[in-house]
Enzyme design. Structure first.
Site, PDB file in Angstrom:
ATOM      1  N   THR A 168      35.089  36.675  39.252  1.00  0.00           N
ATOM      2  CA  THR A 168      36.219  36.450  38.339  1.00  0.00           C
ATOM      3  C   THR A 168      37.537  36.378  39.109  1.00  0.00           C
ATOM      4  OG1 THR A 168      35.050  37.665  36.614  1.00  0.00           O
ATOM      5  CG2 THR A 168      37.419  37.395  36.310  1.00  0.00           C
TER       6      THR A 168
ATOM      7  N   GLU B 296      34.308  45.678  34.250  1.00  0.00           N
ATOM      8  CA  GLU B 296      33.798  45.919  35.598  1.00  0.00           C
ATOM      9  C   GLU B 296      32.319  45.508  35.659  1.00  0.00           C
ATOM     10  OE1 GLU B 296      35.769  47.108  38.228  1.00  0.00           O
ATOM     11  OE2 GLU B 296      37.181  46.566  36.681  1.00  0.00           O
TER      12      GLU B 296
ATOM     13  N   LYS C  96      43.141  54.152  38.175  1.00  0.00           N
ATOM     14  CA  LYS C  96      44.460  53.500  38.221  1.00  0.00           C
ATOM     15  C   LYS C  96      45.568  54.547  38.093  1.00  0.00           C
ATOM     16  CE  LYS C  96      42.494  49.317  36.239  1.00  0.00           C
ATOM     17  NZ  LYS C  96      42.129  48.647  34.996  1.00  0.00           N
TER      18      LYS C  96
ATOM     19  N   GLU D 163      48.386  45.455  44.594  1.00  0.00           N
ATOM     20  CA  GLU D 163      49.044  45.230  43.299  1.00  0.00           C
ATOM     21  C   GLU D 163      48.026  44.940  42.202  1.00  0.00           C
ATOM     22  OE1 GLU D 163      52.764  45.069  42.492  1.00  0.00           O
ATOM     23  OE2 GLU D 163      51.483  45.582  40.807  1.00  0.00           O
TER      24      GLU D 163
ATOM     25  N   GLY E  70      41.354  39.845  33.919  1.00  0.00           N
ATOM     26  CA  GLY E  70      41.066  38.414  33.838  1.00  0.00           C
ATOM     27  C   GLY E  70      41.387  37.709  35.146  1.00  0.00           C
TER      28      GLY E  70
HETATM   29  P1  NAP Z   1      32.742  39.894  40.047  1.00  0.00           P
HETATM   30  O1  NAP Z   1      33.092  38.822  39.081  1.00  0.00           O
HETATM   31  O2  NAP Z   1      31.509  40.673  39.827  1.00  0.00           O
HETATM   32  O3  NAP Z   1      32.701  39.212  41.500  1.00  0.00           O
HETATM   33  C1  NAP Z   1      32.300  39.907  42.644  1.00  0.00           C
HETATM   34  C2  NAP Z   1      32.107  38.918  43.779  1.00  0.00           C
HETATM   35  O4  NAP Z   1      31.858  39.637  44.960  1.00  0.00           O
HETATM   36  C3  NAP Z   1      30.934  37.981  43.586  1.00  0.00           C
HETATM   37  O5  NAP Z   1      31.292  36.688  44.031  1.00  0.00           O
HETATM   38  C4  NAP Z   1      29.840  38.558  44.476  1.00  0.00           C
HETATM   39  O6  NAP Z   1      28.998  37.584  45.062  1.00  0.00           O
HETATM   40  C5  NAP Z   1      30.667  39.178  45.578  1.00  0.00           C
HETATM   41  N1  NAP Z   1      30.011  40.329  46.182  1.00  0.00           N
HETATM   42  C6  NAP Z   1      29.694  41.503  45.600  1.00  0.00           C
HETATM   43  N2  NAP Z   1      29.133  42.351  46.493  1.00  0.00           N
HETATM   44  C7  NAP Z   1      29.103  41.695  47.665  1.00  0.00           C
HETATM   45  C8  NAP Z   1      28.645  42.029  48.959  1.00  0.00           C
HETATM   46  N3  NAP Z   1      28.102  43.218  49.236  1.00  0.00           N
HETATM   47  N4  NAP Z   1      28.776  41.108  49.939  1.00  0.00           N
HETATM   48  C9  NAP Z   1      29.318  39.896  49.694  1.00  0.00           C
HETATM   49  N5  NAP Z   1      29.782  39.524  48.466  1.00  0.00           N
HETATM   50  C10 NAP Z   1      29.668  40.412  47.476  1.00  0.00           C
HETATM   51  O7  NAP Z   1      33.926  40.945  40.163  1.00  0.00           O
HETATM   52  P2  NAP Z   1      35.461  40.757  39.740  1.00  0.00           P
HETATM   53  O8  NAP Z   1      35.591  40.973  38.269  1.00  0.00           O
HETATM   54  O9  NAP Z   1      35.990  39.523  40.353  1.00  0.00           O
HETATM   55  O10 NAP Z   1      36.107  42.061  40.415  1.00  0.00           O
HETATM   56  C11 NAP Z   1      36.341  42.116  41.800  1.00  0.00           C
HETATM   57  C12 NAP Z   1      37.249  43.310  42.090  1.00  0.00           C
HETATM   58  O11 NAP Z   1      38.475  43.158  41.391  1.00  0.00           O
HETATM   59  C13 NAP Z   1      36.688  44.668  41.646  1.00  0.00           C
HETATM   60  O12 NAP Z   1      37.112  45.646  42.551  1.00  0.00           O
HETATM   61  C14 NAP Z   1      37.382  44.896  40.294  1.00  0.00           C
HETATM   62  O13 NAP Z   1      37.508  46.267  39.978  1.00  0.00           O
HETATM   63  C15 NAP Z   1      38.726  44.292  40.572  1.00  0.00           C
HETATM   64  N6  NAP Z   1      39.472  43.837  39.406  1.00  0.00           N
HETATM   65  C16 NAP Z   1      38.887  43.035  38.486  1.00  0.00           C
HETATM   66  C17 NAP Z   1      39.635  42.568  37.410  1.00  0.00           C
HETATM   67  C18 NAP Z   1      39.038  41.670  36.367  1.00  0.00           C
HETATM   68  O14 NAP Z   1      39.730  41.349  35.404  1.00  0.00           O
HETATM   69  N7  NAP Z   1      37.794  41.227  36.495  1.00  0.00           N
HETATM   70  C19 NAP Z   1      40.972  42.936  37.283  1.00  0.00           C
HETATM   71  C20 NAP Z   1      41.548  43.780  38.252  1.00  0.00           C
HETATM   72  C21 NAP Z   1      40.792  44.220  39.315  1.00  0.00           C
HETATM   73  P3  NAP Z   1      27.971  36.708  44.180  1.00  0.00           P
HETATM   74  O15 NAP Z   1      28.852  35.932  43.257  1.00  0.00           O
HETATM   75  O16 NAP Z   1      27.243  35.891  45.149  1.00  0.00           O
HETATM   76  O17 NAP Z   1      27.122  37.724  43.442  1.00  0.00           O
HETATM   77  N1  HSE Z   2      37.844  46.239  34.062  1.00  0.00           N
HETATM   78  C1  HSE Z   2      39.243  46.361  34.214  1.00  0.00           C
HETATM   79  C2  HSE Z   2      39.902  46.430  32.857  1.00  0.00           C
HETATM   80  C3  HSE Z   2      39.764  45.187  34.982  1.00  0.00           C
HETATM   81  O1  HSE Z   2      39.250  46.109  31.858  1.00  0.00           O
HETATM   82  O2  HSE Z   2      41.074  46.803  32.776  1.00  0.00           O
HETATM   83  C4  HSE Z   2      41.204  45.311  35.353  1.00  0.00           C
HETATM   84  O3  HSE Z   2      41.381  46.326  36.291  1.00  0.00           O
END
Ligand code: NAP
Ligand code: HSE
Length: 463
Positions: free
Chosen positions: A18, A196, A211, A135, A313
């Site tokens: 994402t 998550e 957070k 951030e 997002g």
């Molecule tokens: P996600 O959609 O699950 O994406 C994770 C990505 O990391 C995938 O592309 C996955 O590869 C790759 N990955 C996971 N483990 C790996 C490993 N061991 N080696 C290499 N690649 C690996 O997660 P996300 O929602 O983008 O979240 C990523 C981070 O941002 C997390 O720390 C989350 O807490 C934070 N975050 C998320 C949001 C949100 O709105 N989603 C907001 C703020 C912060 P594959 O695709 O090949 O499986």
């Molecule tokens: N899973 C988290 C949330 C993503 O819903 O707020 C943003 O940190």
């Protein structure tokens, strides 16, 4: 495109989910603005994933290669910045440490990692004089880290109150406004990319607590142990309580709070917690809907500052990641923790539950017989808790989770609002009520958010 003098800034992005996809889209679509602001090109050389064959939400950046080998980022001399967007703590921690040891700046959105291993990682970044941008780890697209580190740096902060988890706020909003059930709302939040990888972290309050831990550190330069933050999630919030809250003119929100006691965190202390709470509609926080987040910071000079925006997002979170990358591209000096001292922050005194006061909402299912109100009030009085309001409904079925024909006969719901009482006292009173013969179900209790003065807003019920 460069101005001919500045070399490009080269990124290795770990994660193409994402947030990774959001970042890659922003770097492509806002390329002209980014170059204009930094005077140099920001280019992506490699993107690390687990599964090379998976379909992706957007194309790879021009000239970038997809890899499943972290060494392609870590050992590449051209890579200036490793952007960690894989999540989790084990592999992510390993990657971040190795990147810093290899002399690469790091940008991450990973609050779980920083809450668990932040002390070591911040120390390593300070030792290597490198950026550790985070951030995006708190409140998605809201620039709260920058606000605390820079804009409010001249203030002594009294308190922070906020909604820091988009998924749980989305679920509560859907349950409240569309009568959607909990499980369907969670599924929708996952589909929209807010949750998550393990959504239990969102709904049990731990993501919000991670957070809050980071915000406390920035706001007061103090170490409030993550494990000391009392955390309660939203799984026990039921449609009945959402309805009753409305009768009091309130919404139920997953609230994070932190408040300075006395003059400093070491001697006075910090009171902090994450819990569902009734928030009066007069407060802006009550009107934060869907996946939006908000934070209200009270400074002794700036007064009340309220930030509101998308808390999760792809693009909002990608926007915060991009801002950190731009600080590096502009050669700004690292200011990771916002404090000059490179060592561990001093531990804060943790305010205990008997020192933490708030009004409370209680819902009881009681036997319908004379004297119950008196007995219930006596138990509360024994714990020095005074009542602000009581609602008693005639119809047990109205507040039961059971269909009307199965609702227990001869019981009635009692809904109470207390004046300010300590968490400890309310906890003990609830245990005593639960053990009393006239209470027929585990009592439900939530804090009620008060304003800056600590006053209870005028509640509507019974009016
Ligand atoms: P996600 O959609 O699950 O994406 C994770 C990505 O990391 C995938 O592309 C996955 O590869 C790759 N990955 C996971 N483990 C790996 C490993 N061991 N080696 C290499 N690649 C690996 O997660 P996300 O929602 O983008 O979240 C990523 C981070 O941002 C997390 O720390 C989350 O807490 C934070 N975050 C998320 C949001 C949100 O709105 N989603 C907001 C703020 C912060 P594959 O695709 O090949 O499986
Ligand atoms: N899973 C988290 C949330 C993503 O819903 O707020 C943003 O940190």
């Amino acid at each position: 495109m460069t101005d001919g003098h500045n070399p490009p800034l080269t990124l290795g992005i770990a994660g193409f989910g994402t947030v990774g996809s959001g970042l890659i889209r922003i770097l492509r679509e806002n390329r002209a603005e980014i170059t204009a602001r930094t005077g140099r090109e920001v280019r992506v050389k490699s993107v690390l994933v687990r599964d090379l064959s998976k379909a992706r939400a957007c194309p790879l950046p021009d000239g970038a290669r997809l890899t499943d080998n972290p060494a392609d980022l870590l050992d590449d001399p051209e890579t200036d910045v490793v952007v960690e967007l894989i999540g989790g703590t084990e592999h992510a921690g390993d990657l971040v440490r190795k990147a810093l040891c290899a002399g690469k700046h790091v940008v991450t959105a990973n609050k779980a990692l920083l809450a668990e291993q932040g002390n070591d990682i911040f120390a390593l970044a300070a030792e290597k004089k490198l950026h550790l941008g985070y951030e995006a780890s708190v409140c998605g697209g809201i620039p709260i880290i920058r606000t605390l580190r820079q804009a409010l740096a001249g203030d002594r902060l009294d308190s922070l109150v906020g909604i820091l988890n988009g998924t749980s706020n989305f679920i509560l909003s859907e349950m409240s406004d569309k009568a959607m059930d909990f499980a369907s709302a969670l599924k929708e939040a996952q589909t929209l990319g807010y949750a998550e990888a393990d959504p239990v972290l969102d709904i049990d309050g731990r993501d919000a607590a991670q957070k809050l831990y980071l915000l406390i550190r920035l706001a007061w330069g103090a170490e409030y142990p993550y494990s000391a933050i009392p955390v309660c999630g939203i799984t026990d919030v039921s449609p009945i309580d959402i309805r009753y809250a409305r009768e009091f003119g309130c919404r139920i929100k997953l609230i994070c709070y932190a408040r300075l006691h006395g003059d400093d965190p070491q001697h006075g202390g910090i009171e902090a917690g994450v819990c569902p709470a009734l928030v009066h509609e007069r407060f802006l926080l009550a009107r934060v809907e869907g996946a939006y987040n908000a934070v209200r910071a009270e400074g002794n000079a700036a007064g009340s500052v309220f930030l509101h925006g998308k808390g999760a997002g792809d693009l909002p979170t990608g926007s915060s990641v991009t801002a950190d990358i731009l600080d590096i591209a502009k050669n700004m000096p690292p200011d990771n923790t916002g404090y000059a001292c490179p060592h561990l922050p001093a531990p804060a005194r943790v305010i205990a539950p008997h020192e933490s006061f708030s009004p409370h909402y209680l819902r009881l299912k009681v036997t319908d017989r004379p004297g119950v109100l008196r007995d219930m009030a006596a138990i509360l009085a024994d714990h020095a808790i005074s009542l602000a309001q009581v609602i008693q409904k005639d119809d047990a079925a109205e507040t039961s989770q059971e269909p009307a024909d199965k609702a227990e006969p001869n019981t009635v719901p009692l809904v109470l609002m207390t004046h300010k009482a300590s968490d400890d006292a309310v906890h003990k009173a609830v245990d005593a009520l639960a053990a009393s013969p006239f209470v027929r179900e585990s009592p439900v209790r939530f804090r009620v958010l008060t304003g800056k003065t600590g006053a209870l807003p005028n509640l509507r019920a019974g009016a």
